[in-house]
Design a protein around this motif. Structure first.
Motif: not given
Length: 182
Positions: A59-75
């Motif tokens: 859950v922490r990875l999704l909230r803090e890294q996966v989703l923000p990375g996806l939104v920003a297009g930060d591969y």
């Protein structure tokens, strides 16, 4: 009649598009698929009870890294986080499947993909399919060529396909049953 009559759908919390330039390399070994059906449900029930810390990490990875990375297009941010998410998910089933991946050869392919520089490597459910998400078409083609070179020494039959994300979401079609046709 239809699926909606028999099942309840989970609510959709969030749906985000993958960046258009990202590509997904699917690596499909020709081996027996992992658990499914009743075996999968029993393994899932046993595993879920014993992995509270993995669940919190995911859950922490999704909230803090996966989703923000996806939104920003930060591969890079997305890729490293989704790989870590996959490993945490694998811990749920490690005792059932004998490791974090479907089998030793599938784990070897995943490790090779990481060595080739691809950050985002995940396994589909119980496997054996792997998905390697790349930042663009060039990286996907290079990865496919590298895998075609080494895969036969790990698994005799592997299908490798490059695709894109399905950014339009689910599409349900109503089909008339033959007995209902005029």
């Amino acid at each position: 009649r239809g699926i909606a009559d028999k099942e309840t759908f989970s609510p959709l919390d969030l749906r985000l598009d993958f960046p258009g330039q990202w590509r997904i390399v699917l690596i499909c070994p020709d081996v027996v698929a992992g658990n499914h059906g009743a075996d999968e449900l029993m393994a899932f029930d046993r595993s879920v009870r014993s992995c509270a810390e993995s669940r919190r990490q995911m859950v922490r990875l999704l909230r803090e890294q996966v989703l923000p990375g996806l939104v920003a297009g930060d591969y890079n941010r997305f890729g490293h986080a989704i790989h870590e998410f996959n490993l945490a998910s694998g811990r749920y089933y490690e005792s059932v499947q004998g490791g974090l991946f479907h089998s030793r050869p599938v784990a070897e392919l995943a490790a090779a993909i990481r060595r080739f520089g691809t950050a985002a490597v995940v396994q589909s459910s119980w496997g054996p399919t792997l998905a390697a998400i790349t930042p663009d078409e060039t990286a996907a083609l290079e990865l496919k060529q590298q895998l075609e070179r080494i895969a036969p020494s790990i698994l005799p039959a592997v299908e490798i396909t490059i695709t894109t994300a399905n950014n339009h979401g689910a599409v349900l079609k109503c089909v008339a049953h033959p007995e209902e046709a005029p």
